[in-house]
Design a protein around this motif. Structure first.
Motif, PDB file in Angstrom:
ATOM      1  N   ASP A  76      -8.401   6.753  12.274  1.00 32.08           N
ATOM      2  CA  ASP A  76      -9.571   7.263  11.541  1.00 32.08           C
ATOM      3  C   ASP A  76      -9.565   8.782  11.391  1.00 32.08           C
ATOM      4  O   ASP A  76     -10.493   9.351  10.812  1.00 32.08           O
ATOM      5  CB  ASP A  76     -10.876   6.780  12.175  1.00 32.08           C
ATOM      6  N   ASP A  77      -8.507   9.432  11.894  1.00 28.35           N
ATOM      7  CA  ASP A  77      -8.338  10.872  11.658  1.00 28.35           C
ATOM      8  C   ASP A  77      -7.063  11.161  10.868  1.00 28.35           C
ATOM      9  O   ASP A  77      -6.554  12.274  10.875  1.00 28.35           O
ATOM     10  CB  ASP A  77      -8.338  11.655  12.973  1.00 28.35           C
ATOM     11  N   ASN A  78      -6.559  10.130  10.180  1.00 26.13           N
ATOM     12  CA  ASN A  78      -5.366  10.265   9.338  1.00 26.13           C
ATOM     13  C   ASN A  78      -5.769  10.248   7.868  1.00 26.13           C
ATOM     14  O   ASN A  78      -6.389   9.283   7.403  1.00 26.13           O
ATOM     15  CB  ASN A  78      -4.379   9.119   9.582  1.00 26.13           C
ATOM     16  N   LEU A  79      -5.412  11.293   7.137  1.00 21.05           N
ATOM     17  CA  LEU A  79      -5.743  11.372   5.717  1.00 21.05           C
ATOM     18  C   LEU A  79      -4.478  11.167   4.887  1.00 21.05           C
ATOM     19  O   LEU A  79      -3.568  12.007   4.915  1.00 21.05           O
ATOM     20  CB  LEU A  79      -6.360  12.739   5.407  1.00 21.05           C
ATOM     21  N   PRO A  80      -4.385  10.055   4.152  1.00 21.15           N
ATOM     22  CA  PRO A  80      -3.170   9.784   3.385  1.00 21.15           C
ATOM     23  C   PRO A  80      -3.085  10.618   2.113  1.00 21.15           C
ATOM     24  O   PRO A  80      -4.106  10.914   1.480  1.00 21.15           O
ATOM     25  CB  PRO A  80      -3.304   8.290   3.049  1.00 21.15           C
ATOM     26  N   ASP A  81      -1.876  10.991   1.734  1.00 23.89           N
ATOM     27  CA  ASP A  81      -1.644  11.668   0.465  1.00 23.89           C
ATOM     28  C   ASP A  81      -2.012  10.719  -0.679  1.00 23.89           C
ATOM     29  O   ASP A  81      -2.130   9.497  -0.488  1.00 23.89           O
ATOM     30  CB  ASP A  81      -0.175  12.087   0.368  1.00 23.89           C
ATOM     31  N   SER A  82      -2.155  11.258  -1.866  1.00 29.43           N
ATOM     32  CA  SER A  82      -2.657  10.461  -3.000  1.00 29.43           C
ATOM     33  C   SER A  82      -1.709   9.337  -3.417  1.00 29.43           C
ATOM     34  O   SER A  82      -2.131   8.386  -4.076  1.00 29.43           O
ATOM     35  CB  SER A  82      -2.935  11.372  -4.198  1.00 29.43           C
ATOM     36  N   ASN A  83      -0.425   9.422  -3.047  1.00 29.74           N
ATOM     37  CA  ASN A  83       0.523   8.361  -3.409  1.00 29.74           C
ATOM     38  C   ASN A  83       1.046   7.633  -2.180  1.00 29.74           C
ATOM     39  O   ASN A  83       2.089   6.982  -2.249  1.00 29.74           O
ATOM     40  CB  ASN A  83       1.684   8.932  -4.223  1.00 29.74           C
ATOM     41  N   TRP A  84       0.333   7.740  -1.060  1.00 30.27           N
ATOM     42  CA  TRP A  84       0.831   7.146   0.191  1.00 30.27           C
ATOM     43  C   TRP A  84       0.996   5.632   0.086  1.00 30.27           C
ATOM     44  O   TRP A  84       2.031   5.087   0.493  1.00 30.27           O
ATOM     45  CB  TRP A  84      -0.112   7.489   1.344  1.00 30.27           C
ATOM     46  N   VAL A  85       0.012   4.944  -0.443  1.00 26.99           N
ATOM     47  CA  VAL A  85       0.108   3.480  -0.563  1.00 26.99           C
ATOM     48  C   VAL A  85       1.285   3.091  -1.456  1.00 26.99           C
ATOM     49  O   VAL A  85       2.066   2.201  -1.114  1.00 26.99           O
ATOM     50  CB  VAL A  85      -1.210   2.882  -1.088  1.00 26.99           C
ATOM     51  N   ALA A  86       1.428   3.758  -2.589  1.00 26.26           N
ATOM     52  CA  ALA A  86       2.515   3.435  -3.521  1.00 26.26           C
ATOM     53  C   ALA A  86       3.878   3.670  -2.877  1.00 26.26           C
ATOM     54  O   ALA A  86       4.786   2.837  -2.992  1.00 26.26           O
ATOM     55  CB  ALA A  86       2.379   4.264  -4.801  1.00 26.26           C
ATOM     56  N   GLN A  87       4.030   4.799  -2.181  1.00 29.01           N
ATOM     57  CA  GLN A  87       5.301   5.108  -1.531  1.00 29.01           C
ATOM     58  C   GLN A  87       5.587   4.142  -0.386  1.00 29.01           C
ATOM     59  O   GLN A  87       6.725   3.694  -0.204  1.00 29.01           O
ATOM     60  CB  GLN A  87       5.292   6.550  -1.012  1.00 29.01           C
ATOM     61  N   ALA A  88       4.566   3.823   0.388  1.00 32.91           N
ATOM     62  CA  ALA A  88       4.748   2.921   1.528  1.00 32.91           C
ATOM     63  C   ALA A  88       5.124   1.517   1.060  1.00 32.91           C
ATOM     64  O   ALA A  88       6.022   0.873   1.622  1.00 32.91           O
ATOM     65  CB  ALA A  88       3.480   2.881   2.368  1.00 32.91           C
ATOM     66  N   ASP A  89       4.458   1.034   0.028  1.00 35.71           N
ATOM     67  CA  ASP A  89       4.772  -0.304  -0.484  1.00 35.71           C
ATOM     68  C   ASP A  89       6.173  -0.332  -1.093  1.00 35.71           C
ATOM     69  O   ASP A  89       6.944  -1.265  -0.837  1.00 35.71           O
ATOM     70  CB  ASP A  89       3.740  -0.724  -1.528  1.00 35.71           C
ATOM     71  N   HIS A  90       6.516   0.683  -1.866  1.00 40.47           N
ATOM     72  CA  HIS A  90       7.831   0.725  -2.507  1.00 40.47           C
ATOM     73  C   HIS A  90       8.957   0.719  -1.468  1.00 40.47           C
ATOM     74  O   HIS A  90       9.949  -0.002  -1.623  1.00 40.47           O
ATOM     75  CB  HIS A  90       7.948   1.963  -3.393  1.00 40.47           C
ATOM     76  N   PHE A  91       8.795   1.501  -0.415  1.00 35.18           N
ATOM     77  CA  PHE A  91       9.846   1.574   0.594  1.00 35.18           C
ATOM     78  C   PHE A  91      10.025   0.223   1.285  1.00 35.18           C
ATOM     79  O   PHE A  91      11.144  -0.232   1.500  1.00 35.18           O
ATOM     80  CB  PHE A  91       9.515   2.650   1.630  1.00 35.18           C
ATOM     81  N   GLY A  92       8.927  -0.417   1.643  1.00 33.93           N
ATOM     82  CA  GLY A  92       9.025  -1.712   2.316  1.00 33.93           C
ATOM     83  C   GLY A  92       9.639  -2.783   1.450  1.00 33.93           C
ATOM     84  O   GLY A  92      10.441  -3.598   1.925  1.00 33.93           O
ATOM     85  N   GLN A  93       9.298  -2.777   0.160  1.00 39.43           N
ATOM     86  CA  GLN A  93       9.870  -3.773  -0.747  1.00 39.43           C
ATOM     87  C   GLN A  93      11.360  -3.548  -0.969  1.00 39.43           C
ATOM     88  O   GLN A  93      12.114  -4.500  -1.176  1.00 39.43           O
ATOM     89  CB  GLN A  93       9.130  -3.738  -2.100  1.00 39.43           C
ATOM     90  N   SER A  94      11.797  -2.291  -0.935  1.00 35.91           N
ATOM     91  CA  SER A  94      13.206  -1.972  -1.192  1.00 35.91           C
ATOM     92  C   SER A  94      14.059  -1.947   0.079  1.00 35.91           C
ATOM     93  O   SER A  94      15.283  -1.786  -0.011  1.00 35.91           O
ATOM     94  CB  SER A  94      13.319  -0.621  -1.903  1.00 35.91           C
ATOM     95  N   HIS A  95      13.439  -2.115   1.247  1.00 37.77           N
ATOM     96  CA  HIS A  95      14.173  -2.156   2.521  1.00 37.77           C
ATOM     97  C   HIS A  95      13.721  -3.392   3.300  1.00 37.77           C
ATOM     98  O   HIS A  95      12.946  -3.295   4.252  1.00 37.77           O
ATOM     99  CB  HIS A  95      13.926  -0.884   3.338  1.00 37.77           C
ATOM    100  N   PRO A  96      14.195  -4.565   2.905  1.00 42.25           N
ATOM    101  CA  PRO A  96      13.700  -5.809   3.501  1.00 42.25           C
ATOM    102  C   PRO A  96      14.022  -5.978   4.981  1.00 42.25           C
ATOM    103  O   PRO A  96      13.398  -6.804   5.647  1.00 42.25           O
ATOM    104  CB  PRO A  96      14.395  -6.892   2.660  1.00 42.25           C
TER     105      PRO A  96
END
Length: 327
Positions: free
Chosen positions: A101-121
């Motif tokens: 609750d003290d972590n502020l994500p960058d504006s593209n954090w979700v997109a980058q996190a999802d992309h990395f996980g999908q491309s590194h199974p």
């Protein structure tokens, strides 16, 4: 084509008494960019808070018009490990990104996190860059202990398995902003961890993240640092007070025994424990010689000494429950 109900990514916020902090995190998630192709959700796990955390989430839910929903869950068993297990159980996403609750994500954090996980199974877990957002200037020498405060920066993406394959020392991604593949957790992390983590305001045992990631590492899941994921960790001035730093490192040190021993069978422990103890004693002596005149005034050196001393003492605290009596 995936079913309409399928969820790609879950953002899980585990919180204790976070009523005054959650709004900023949720507002950052509300303004995420480039998430149109992603089906995702937000879940908040309330770790038995005594403030208005539940009320804050209810107000957000009542005024939430985004296509990704917010869900609220109460985890009455205090300890970050319990809260994260609740998130794993309730999450609908195949990838689960944990924010404190003290972590502020960058504006593209979700997109980058999802992309990395999908491309590194084969990635069981991965973290990114964690930048400090300090209320006051850190004390001199803070860079030596920054990683313990979940701060990490780097210019290259790398796999921890390759970086530390032939070394005794294992450094894993900090828990802040860590993304876990749900399949990896369910397959490799035991139902009950030895270290339950921060409980309420107690810092008696930490490193539940190290324990969890160790299980993934030794079960051959890849662990990664992704340079394109950025979050900002808010650190109040109270974190730099001597009392906090001493208690903080006491919790880290007393946890080290459990995390070290994950790699060894029982018969191997009889061999490695004396080696560890001799090496730890050597580090204590060396640190004392170097900083003996500054230990009362240098909070960083004092914290490091507390860490080294309690790592050595940690061998005598095999029952994690005893640690909750230590403050």
């Amino acid at each position: 084509m995936k079913p309409m109900s399928a969820i790609d990514f879950t953002v899980a916020i585990c919180t204790y008494n976070g009523a005054n902090r959650l709004a900023e995190v949720l507002d950052r998630l509300r303004s995420q960019e480039k998430t149109e192709p992603i089906s995702w959700e937000i879940i908040v796990v309330d770790n038995n808070s005594t403030d208005d955390t539940a009320k804050v989430i209810q107000e957000y839910q009542a005024n939430w018009s985004e296509p990704y929903p917010i869900h609220y869950y109460l985890e009455p068993e205090q300890g970050l490990a319990f809260a994260r297990r609740c998130a794993i159980r309730e999450a609908k996403g195949t990838l689960i990104g944990f924010l404190d609750d003290d972590n502020l994500p960058d504006s593209n954090w979700v997109a980058q996190a999802d992309h990395f996980g999908q491309s590194h199974p084969k990635a069981g877990a991965y973290g990114g860059q964690i930048h400090g957002k300090f209320e006051v200037e850190p004390p001199p020498g803070f860079e030596r202990i920054a990683r313990y405060f979940a701060l990490l920066e780097g210019k290259k993406t790398y796999c921890y398995n390759e970086k530390y394959k032939n070394t005794q020392k294992k450094l894993f991604p900090p828990g802040a902003g860590i993304v876990i593949r749900q399949e990896a957790w369910l397959k490799s992390v035991p139902e009950h961890q030895s270290i339950n983590g921060v409980s309420g305001n107690s810092l008696s045992m930490k490193c539940e993240d190290v324990e969890m990631l160790s299980y993934l590492f030794y079960d051959d899941w890849e662990l990664w640092f992704n340079k394109d994921m950025h979050i900002y960790h808010k650190i109040p001035k109270s974190r730099f007070e001597r009392d906090y730093i001493i208690r903080f490192f006491r919790g880290v040190g007393l946890s080290r025994y459990q995390t070290r021993m994950i790699a060894y069978k029982n018969w191997q422990k009889l061999v490695v424990i004396p080696i560890y103890m001799v090496n730890d004693l050597r580090k204590i002596i060396r640190h004392f010689i170097k900083y003996r005149t500054n230990l009362k005034t240098d909070v960083v050196a004092a914290g490091e000494m507390e860490l080294l001393l309690t790592i050595l003492l940690g061998f005598f605290y095999k029952n994690t429950r005893l640690s909750h009596k230590i403050n």
